[in-house]
Design an enzyme around this catalytic site. Structure first.
Site, PDB file in Angstrom:
ATOM      1  N   ASP A  25       0.781  -1.254   0.000  1.00 50.11           N
ATOM      2  CA  ASP A  25       0.000   0.000   0.000  1.00 50.11           C
ATOM      3  C   ASP A  25       0.810   1.301   0.000  1.00 50.11           C
ATOM      4  OD1 ASP A  25      -1.920  -1.944   0.224  1.00 50.11           O
ATOM      5  OD2 ASP A  25      -2.835  -1.193   2.059  1.00 50.11           O
ATOM      6  N   CYS A  42      -2.304  -3.062   7.576  1.00 53.58           N
ATOM      7  CA  CYS A  42      -2.168  -3.916   6.395  1.00 53.58           C
ATOM      8  C   CYS A  42      -0.867  -4.705   6.376  1.00 53.58           C
ATOM      9  CB  CYS A  42      -2.349  -3.088   5.133  1.00 53.58           C
ATOM     10  SG  CYS A  42      -4.075  -2.535   4.986  1.00 53.58           S
ATOM     11  N   LYS A  63      -7.075  -5.097  -2.856  1.00 56.09           N
ATOM     12  CA  LYS A  63      -7.891  -5.594  -1.743  1.00 56.09           C
ATOM     13  C   LYS A  63      -8.809  -4.487  -1.256  1.00 56.09           C
ATOM     14  CE  LYS A  63      -4.108  -4.308   1.174  1.00 56.09           C
ATOM     15  NZ  LYS A  63      -4.796  -3.228   1.903  1.00 56.09           N
TER      16      LYS A  63
END
Ligand code: VGL
Ligand code: ZN
Length: 209
Positions: free
Chosen positions: A8, A151, A106
């Site tokens: 990310d 995450c 995701k």
């Protein structure tokens, strides 16, 4: 073969972004330096529709930082972030994506969040990342990115649970620290789960190019 999983590195998680992670920009050059040391490189992207259930904006009675029940799971409410098709969802322009072999997205289902790049938070649906890693004969994954206490942590915990030798490169990660100590606790939790914690200088010194 070792795979690097870059979690990310998106504009919304960097300073001035919608869900800015403190010092998030400071890890990008370290990640760029690490990339050539891996046989395979995967980047993940948080990718939400604008009606996502993790956004405080979509719950009139609730505010950012509150924990609610979202379809049976505890959910922290976040500022709206990484909305599909927006600049905030794109990778940082400073990240070198030339050597990224595969991108996994995701958080696309509005009804459930997905911190891990392997499964949603209910462990109901797989993203295909574990199968992909087995297909390319990876036995070992190294994880970097944002955010250490969300995450990155859940991706690392799923990686080790899936049987991959898993290493966290701690200085190439930064966390949200919603509550003070969250990052430290996350690192401890990962260590207890059998994840190796290292730093980039060890990796860069280990594998001379
Ligand atoms: C993340 C909170 C919400 C992360 C994503 O990338 O760690 N954190 N969505
Ligand atoms: Zn998100």
């Amino acid at each position: 073969m070792k795979t690097l999983i870059i979690v990310d590195i998106q504009n919304d998680f960097l300073p001035k972004g919608a869900l800015a992670v403190n010092e998030g920009d400071q890890i990008v050059s370290i990640i760029n330096e690490l990339i050539p040391h891996y046989g395979h490189v995967i980047a993940t992207q948080d990718s939400h529709p604008d009606d996502h259930g993790s956004f405080a904006d979509n719950h009139d009675e609730h505010e950012i930082g509150e924990v609610i029940d979202l379809h049976g799971l505890e959910q922290v409410l976040w500022p709206s972030h990484c909305i599909q098709g927006t600049l905030g969802a794109q990778f940082s322009p400073s990240l070198n994506t030339d050597e990224v072999d595969h991108i996994f997205q995701k958080g696309t289902d509005p009804k459930i969040d997905s911190y891990s790049a392997f499964y949603d938070n209910g462990h109901r649906k797989a993203t295909g990342l574990a199968e992909h890693l087995r297909e390319i004969a990876t036995s070992e994954v190294h994880i970097v990115g944002l955010a250490t206490d969300y995450c990155v942590k859940f991706t690392a915990l799923d990686a080790v649970a899936e049987g991959f030798k898993t290493t966290l490169i701690a200085d190439a990660c930064r966390g949200v620290n919603l509550n003070s100590g969250d990052v430290e606790n996350a690192i401890e939790e990962m260590q207890h789960a059998g994840i190796i914690i290292t730093t980039s200088d060890v990796i860069l010194g280990e594998t001379k190019l």
